[in-house]
Design a protein around this motif. Sequence first.
Motif, PDB file in Angstrom:
ATOM      1  N   PHE A 261       0.804  -1.219   0.000  1.00  0.00           N
ATOM      2  CA  PHE A 261       0.000   0.000   0.000  1.00  0.00           C
ATOM      3  C   PHE A 261       0.838   1.271   0.000  1.00  0.00           C
ATOM      4  CE2 PHE A 261      -3.077  -3.096   1.475  1.00  0.00           C
ATOM      5  CZ  PHE A 261      -4.244  -2.692   0.861  1.00  0.00           C
ATOM      6  N   LYS A 277      -8.029  -4.368   3.378  1.00  0.00           N
ATOM      7  CA  LYS A 277      -7.990  -3.178   2.530  1.00  0.00           C
ATOM      8  C   LYS A 277      -8.268  -1.914   3.323  1.00  0.00           C
ATOM      9  CE  LYS A 277     -10.171  -1.228  -1.626  1.00  0.00           C
ATOM     10  NZ  LYS A 277     -11.203  -1.450  -2.675  1.00  0.00           N
ATOM     11  N   GLN A 280      -5.310  -1.150   5.339  1.00  0.00           N
ATOM     12  CA  GLN A 280      -4.137  -1.134   4.481  1.00  0.00           C
ATOM     13  C   GLN A 280      -2.984  -1.916   5.103  1.00  0.00           C
ATOM     14  OE1 GLN A 280      -3.083   2.809   3.164  1.00  0.00           O
ATOM     15  NE2 GLN A 280      -5.013   3.099   2.060  1.00  0.00           N
ATOM     16  N   ASN A 307      -1.207   3.373  -2.755  1.00  0.00           N
ATOM     17  CA  ASN A 307      -1.522   4.744  -2.364  1.00  0.00           C
ATOM     18  C   ASN A 307      -0.947   5.793  -3.309  1.00  0.00           C
ATOM     19  OD1 ASN A 307      -2.958   3.858  -0.166  1.00  0.00           O
ATOM     20  ND2 ASN A 307      -1.233   4.023   1.267  1.00  0.00           N
ATOM     21  N   ARG A 314      -7.355   2.029  -8.669  1.00  0.00           N
ATOM     22  CA  ARG A 314      -6.758   0.870  -8.008  1.00  0.00           C
ATOM     23  C   ARG A 314      -7.671  -0.348  -8.183  1.00  0.00           C
ATOM     24  NH1 ARG A 314      -6.035   3.610  -2.045  1.00  0.00           N
ATOM     25  NH2 ARG A 314      -5.170   5.630  -2.747  1.00  0.00           N
TER      26      ARG A 314
END
Length: 458
Positions: A261, A277, A280, A307, A314
């Motif tokens: 991430f 998720k 992260q 990120n 994404r």
Amino acid sequence: MDTEILARIQFAFTIAFHYIYPPLSIGLGLIMVIFESLYIRTKNEKYHTLAKFWTKIFALTFGIGVVTGIVMEFEFGTNWATYSRYVGDVFGSALAAEGIFAFALESGFLGVLLFGWNRVKPWVHLVSTMGVFFGSMFSAVWIVIANSWQQTPAGYHVVGEGLNARAEITDFWAMVFNPSSVDRLSHVWLGAFLSGAFLVLSVHAYYLVKGRYVEISKTAFKIALVVATIFSLGQLLTGHHSADGVAINQPAKLAALEGHFEAEAAADMYILGWVNKEEQSVTGIKVPGGLSFLLHQDFETPVTGLNAFPEDERPPQVNAVFQFYHIMVAIGMTLIGLSLLGCFYWWKGKLFETKWLLTAFIFAALLPQIANQAGWFAAEMGRQPWVVYGLLRTSEAFSQAVSANQIMFSLILFFFVYLLLFILFVYLLDKKIKHGPYDETLVDDRPNTQGIMDAIKA
């Protein structure tokens, strides 16, 4: 469910079912070429028997593969009209090339392959077998090229605007050799070779455990084991090259594959894990800095993370992409280990006395199939939210005129039809395997009853 999700589920279901068969056809084609070549070189009848036996199984996989592949072409027009209009020029050229260079070659020699035994000279039949094999490989070439163009578009320009926009080819060979096509094609080919090799290993391991067709199965097992060992090790190399390409061309996908991430930080490599998720984070077993080392040969080099990209660019299902990718990798390493273990016991002279290892090979036929499916799911889900990477979003590509109820009805219908086809495939495959390479009354590795009778008479 909304129309987009249902359209994606339907296409994923149909292509996943179809993709059971082409890898088997390609892999068995290679094995058939090897058996026939050995027969022509040695004149040993056992290679002829093996070639004929595996041709019957090849014909079964080829037939169902053709039938199930037709449905997908109609789905492009019914469920994905905007997509079809956008990529029509690109896909049209690739599919036309498949028809001219692959399917024509394959179907042209298929009749001789299936019905030419004892009707044409052995070398003519071998040429036909090679023609079908190369035709199946060329077919994979153009399908993978078309799909790879969606991953890494090249050799095109976009004309028109809005719903009328479409990609036109400006450089055919740039489209063919787009940045990911060669790596992905080699990875697909080797996965297909492993599917065929491990099916052969499975069937002949079954015969050996049951004490049937022992001598001929030992021969087939050794040949398939060599094929499996070479290509399982080769798959490790093609996978690494493919990952390097993803890091350059689709960094968001690579970040999802490893659950990375942080925008710019050294990246760990996970053996297994679970991605959260929202937080992260990834919980699991990892090699600290392992991904950085694989990509840059340095444990501290930063790798671009999720990120670094806008949230709407994404992959939305990060954990699913992560899991499918790691299933593929885990199975790949298992196939390497199993193949090398088989070679070790062969070298020690104990391969065919080690029943637990033969039993493991019986069930190992499923592993390449699972790895092939998991790899495709990771590649396609990792490309989201794009259907053509960076150009056309999946949410914009499906047909606006098709309702969710219509897709649901056809999905249910396809499910039952494909279920019947799969049951038929398993039934016929089981029947052919139980029958064996030839009638057991003719098996040449049974006790020599003629020698016993001669001894009695003497």
